[in-house]
Design a protein around this motif. Structure first.
Motif, short mmCIF file in Angstrom:
data_model
loop_
_atom_site.label_atom_id
_atom_site.label_comp_id
_atom_site.label_asym_id
_atom_site.label_seq_id
_atom_site.Cartn_x
_atom_site.Cartn_y
_atom_site.Cartn_z
N UNK A 1 0.71 -1.21 0.02
CA UNK A 1 -0.01 0.10 -0.17
C UNK A 1 0.81 1.36 -0.05
N UNK A 2 1.97 1.29 0.77
CA UNK A 2 3.04 2.43 0.81
C UNK A 2 3.56 2.54 -0.47
N UNK A 3 4.12 1.46 -1.09
CA UNK A 3 4.53 1.77 -2.47
C UNK A 3 3.63 2.13 -3.56
N UNK A 4 2.25 1.61 -3.36
CA UNK A 4 1.20 2.00 -4.42
C UNK A 4 1.11 3.69 -4.12
N UNK A 5 1.22 4.02 -2.77
CA UNK A 5 0.98 5.35 -2.50
C UNK A 5 2.20 6.27 -3.15
N UNK A 6 3.32 5.92 -3.14
CA UNK A 6 4.41 6.47 -3.75
C UNK A 6 4.45 6.66 -5.03
N UNK A 7 4.00 5.61 -5.59
CA UNK A 7 3.87 5.65 -7.26
C UNK A 7 2.76 6.56 -7.74
N UNK A 8 1.60 6.50 -6.93
CA UNK A 8 0.50 7.33 -7.38
C UNK A 8 0.55 8.83 -7.24
N UNK A 9 1.42 9.22 -5.98
CA UNK A 9 1.32 10.60 -5.79
C UNK A 9 2.45 11.21 -6.56
N UNK A 10 3.54 10.34 -7.40
CA UNK A 10 4.69 11.01 -7.88
C UNK A 10 4.08 12.18 -9.12
N UNK A 11 5.01 13.27 -8.96
CA UNK A 11 4.76 14.38 -10.06
C UNK A 11 4.75 15.74 -9.25
N UNK A 12 4.00 16.59 -9.82
CA UNK A 12 4.01 17.89 -9.56
C UNK A 12 3.05 17.99 -8.10
N UNK A 13 3.57 18.36 -7.03
CA UNK A 13 2.77 18.34 -5.67
C UNK A 13 1.47 19.30 -5.90
N UNK A 14 1.51 20.25 -6.78
CA UNK A 14 0.15 20.71 -6.99
C UNK A 14 -0.99 20.04 -7.65
N UNK A 15 -0.31 18.82 -8.33
CA UNK A 15 -1.56 18.16 -8.96
C UNK A 15 -1.93 16.79 -8.16
N UNK A 16 -1.52 16.94 -6.75
CA UNK A 16 -1.77 15.68 -6.01
C UNK A 16 -3.38 15.40 -5.92
N UNK A 17 -3.80 14.43 -5.95
CA UNK A 17 -5.32 13.89 -6.19
C UNK A 17 -5.68 13.53 -5.10
N UNK A 18 -6.95 13.34 -4.71
CA UNK A 18 -7.47 12.58 -3.46
C UNK A 18 -7.86 11.28 -3.64
N UNK A 19 -7.86 10.83 -4.87
CA UNK A 19 -8.07 9.38 -5.02
C UNK A 19 -7.37 9.08 -6.64
N UNK A 20 -7.10 7.73 -6.87
CA UNK A 20 -6.57 7.37 -7.92
C UNK A 20 -7.17 6.11 -8.29
N UNK A 21 -7.00 5.84 -9.71
CA UNK A 21 -7.57 4.27 -10.19
C UNK A 21 -6.34 3.44 -9.43
N UNK A 22 -6.75 1.91 -9.88
CA UNK A 22 -6.32 0.92 -9.05
C UNK A 22 -4.61 0.75 -9.31
N UNK A 23 -4.35 1.15 -10.27
CA UNK A 23 -2.85 1.30 -10.53
C UNK A 23 -2.28 2.68 -10.68
N UNK A 24 -2.93 3.79 -9.99
CA UNK A 24 -2.44 5.29 -9.80
C UNK A 24 -3.09 5.95 -11.11
N UNK A 25 -3.94 5.44 -11.67
CA UNK A 25 -4.46 6.42 -12.88
C UNK A 25 -5.06 7.47 -12.49
N UNK A 26 -5.00 8.60 -13.20
CA UNK A 26 -5.34 9.88 -12.72
C UNK A 26 -6.73 10.26 -13.20
N UNK A 27 -6.88 9.79 -14.27
CA UNK A 27 -8.17 10.70 -15.26
C UNK A 27 -9.32 9.41 -14.86
N UNK A 28 -10.16 10.00 -14.01
CA UNK A 28 -11.64 9.27 -13.44
C UNK A 28 -12.68 10.10 -13.98
N UNK A 29 -13.07 10.26 -15.21
CA UNK A 29 -14.16 11.23 -15.66
C UNK A 29 -15.37 10.60 -15.32
N UNK A 30 -16.29 11.30 -14.71
CA UNK A 30 -17.71 10.89 -14.25
C UNK A 30 -18.71 11.14 -15.53
#
Length: 594
Positions: A287-316
């Protein structure tokens, strides 16, 4: 008439999950992943949207059901006028293709059985073509292919766009069904021996559950919650979904119907603490390693949630062909809240990595760099309003919980530097930020007249999230401001003996029509706060009251309606089960305030 949410049990293979009703119907299953389109969607519509019912002909709900001890293998028993039969449902941890196995066993007498399978791909929208081949019924539409077989083979025929099997089982006889998904362009998947798969599944689950170090008075509930959290884990990446469902309503007939088949960062600290405390270091590290992969990038772009592999685009988007659970519309897939600004997330990520260090997880060289980047961002932005923990879709505010978690971020970073002088960081700057945040929250987020912290600066509204103030160490439990907040939340947010997230009176703070149940984890937070403030007897009574609304197989949804006496929201909910484990640990002396 839709089944009650609590009428369902969960089975899964650590990559997806199914919900099985008391009537023997699988009404929800997404293949091949948690977030894939469902092929059984009766949960959000009716049988024509896809389901698989396997039960005695003409029977209604089963007589009794239970998971086999310390496993995710479900047994449902029907006692009929001619005999007794058991259906065992499970999903073996997959090699490559996902399998759903259902084994019928005659226990006494003789029972006529009926299997009705309606496959509807793309959330109940697509009726597949079905053919016979190599002893299977094969359903194909677009990218999806599902193969069904039975051992021994039983009479099977098509009727009304469904696949039916009728057969009789006597005492001692068994009939096993295996349903397997695979991409439609690939050859037939490897055959699974259903009885060997059952044996291995039981062994795997029991070995895993046996690692639990909890020995307190609530062991059965704790182990069931841990199994549920494990079942909500996407094994290839270590991500944990908030729930395996979408659009189960927080109010029957209402619009608070969200897709929870994603991984929320807000769950991270509580999840890590629970896993590390109870002996599940491998899962905590994943879980820690998933977290580190998911949040990688510009801190301003941190999301509250991600997809199962860290996907960022979750259009509703909405699914207009589905009528919704008990006519609760819209039915949504995707979640636009992923793009919200929630400053508390930075604190939760840093606190999670702090917990990982304290818990003895092997270090990751880049983990400290991630935290430094987040602190730099927070130093510049913590004074801004945000959407807050509850993902409001109204105006941004200065939420007290968000500010408290900004304090947590600075506090944990300062403590890390104090513990390890070799780490690089702006110790004095972070210490100054910590002091400034603390001072501002106590001045602007506290209502001295009422003796309580409020939801946001200048607001009269209360928020159950302020119950976490002593748990994260912002103030000591015996501080009068903490005691006053606990008493105010208990007094003003109480509903039927449980706790609402925030008041349902007046204009809703979240920009949505008013109305929802009590938020299950908030009652656990109140129990925690009562215990920390010296009222352990009351904490234990509340905790046991919440345990009492678990369904018959120990599962909790997101919310509960104390007036109707039924569960609400997506099910089962990781946040609820994490709260259960955390409170059980605290009441047993295994929790900490930081």
């Amino acid at each position: 008439m839709a089944a009650l949410i609590e009428d369902y049990a969960l089975i899964g293979d650590l990559q997806t999950a199914a919900l099985v009703g008391r009537d023997g119907s699988v009404d929800w299953l997404c293949l091949p992943r948690f977030d894939s389109p469902a092929c059984f969607t009766a949960l959000l519509g009716d049988n024509e949207n896809g389901h698989w019912r396997l039960a005695p002909a003409g029977a209604a709900a089963c007589t009794r059901r239970a998971y086999r001890e310390d496993s995710l293998v479900l047994d449902s028993v029907w006692e009929t006028g001619t005999g007794t039969v058991k259906v065992t449902d499970f999903m073996p941890q997959r090699d490559r293709a996902p399998d759903l196995v259902r084994i019928v066993e005659g226990l006494s007498g003789s029972v006529e059985m009926l299997s009705v399978l309606r496959l509807r791909f793309d959330y109940g929208h697509v009726v597949p073509w079905i053919r016979r081949t190599d002893g299977h019924r094969v359903a194909v539409a677009g990218p999806d292919s599902v193969w069904l077989r039975s051992e021994p083979e039983v009479p099977t025929y098509g009727r009304d766009f469904s696949t039916r099997s009728e057969f009789t089982v006597a005492a001692g006889e068994k009939v096993a069904f295996v349903l397997t998904w695979h991409p439609s362009h690939e050859p037939r998947p490897r055959l699974v021996d259903p009885h060997e798969a059952l044996r291995h599944s039981l062994e795997d689950w029991r070995e895993w559950a046996g690692r639990c170090r909890y020995r307190g008075p609530y062991r059965e509930a704790v182990v069931r919650s841990l199994i549920t959290l494990k079942a909500l884990t996407y094994a290839p990446t270590g991500g944990i979904v908030a729930a395996p469902t979408t659009s189960l309503p927080e109010e029957i007939g209402g619009v608070r119907n969200w897709d929870y088949r994603y991984c929320w960062l807000r769950d991270s600290t509580l999840t890590l603490n629970a896993l590390l405390s109870l002996g599940y270091e491998d899962e905590a590290a994943a879980w820690r390693d998933w977290l580190l992969r998911a949040v990688a990038g510009d801190p301003a772009d941190l999301q509250i949630m991600y997809g199962l592999a860290g996907e960022r685009r979750l259009p509703e988007t909405d699914l207009p062909w589905l009528p919704g659970y008990e006519r609760s519309l819209p039915v949504r897939v995707g979640n636009n809240a992923a793009s919200q600004l929630q400053l508390d997330i930075y604190g939760e990520v840093i606190d999670s990595l702090h917990a990982a260090r304290r818990g003895g997880l092997s270090g990751k060289p880049h983990a400290w760099n991630v935290q430094r980047c987040f602190l730099t961002f927070l130093q510049a932005h913590w004074r801004e309003p945000d959407e807050g923990l509850w993902e409001v879709r109204g105006p941004r505010r200065h939420f007290v919980h968000s500010k408290v978690m900004a304090w947590v971020a600075a506090d944990r970073a300062v403590r890390a530097l104090e513990a390890d002088p070799d780490l690089e960081g702006d110790r004095e700057g972070w210490r100054a930020m910590r002091d400034e945040v603390h001072r501002e929250v106590c001045e602007r987020g506290y209502d001295a007249e009422r003796g309580t912290f409020t939801q946001s600066y200048g607001s009269q509204e209360l928020d159950a999230a302020t119950l976490l103030i002593p748990r994260v160490g912002f103030l000591p439990p015996d501080d009068p401001r903490v005691v006053g907040t606990v008493d105010a939340v208990r007094r003003e947010l109480a509903h039927g003996g449980f706790v609402r997230r925030y008041s349902g009176e007046g204009p809703p703070v979240d920009g949505l029509p008013a109305g929802e149940g009590v938020f299950t984890v908030c009652s656990f937070w109140l129990a925690d706060a009562l215990h920390l403030t010296g009222r352990t007897k009351e904490a234990r009574e509340l905790f046991e009251q919440v345990l009492g609304v678990c369904n018959d197989v120990g599962l909790l949804s997101e919310e509960y309606d104390p007036l109707a006496g039924r569960q609400l929201g997506n099910f089962p909910q990781a946040f609820s089960h994490i709260g259960l484990v955390g409170t059980a640990l605290l009441l047993s002396g295994g929790g900490t305030a930081d």
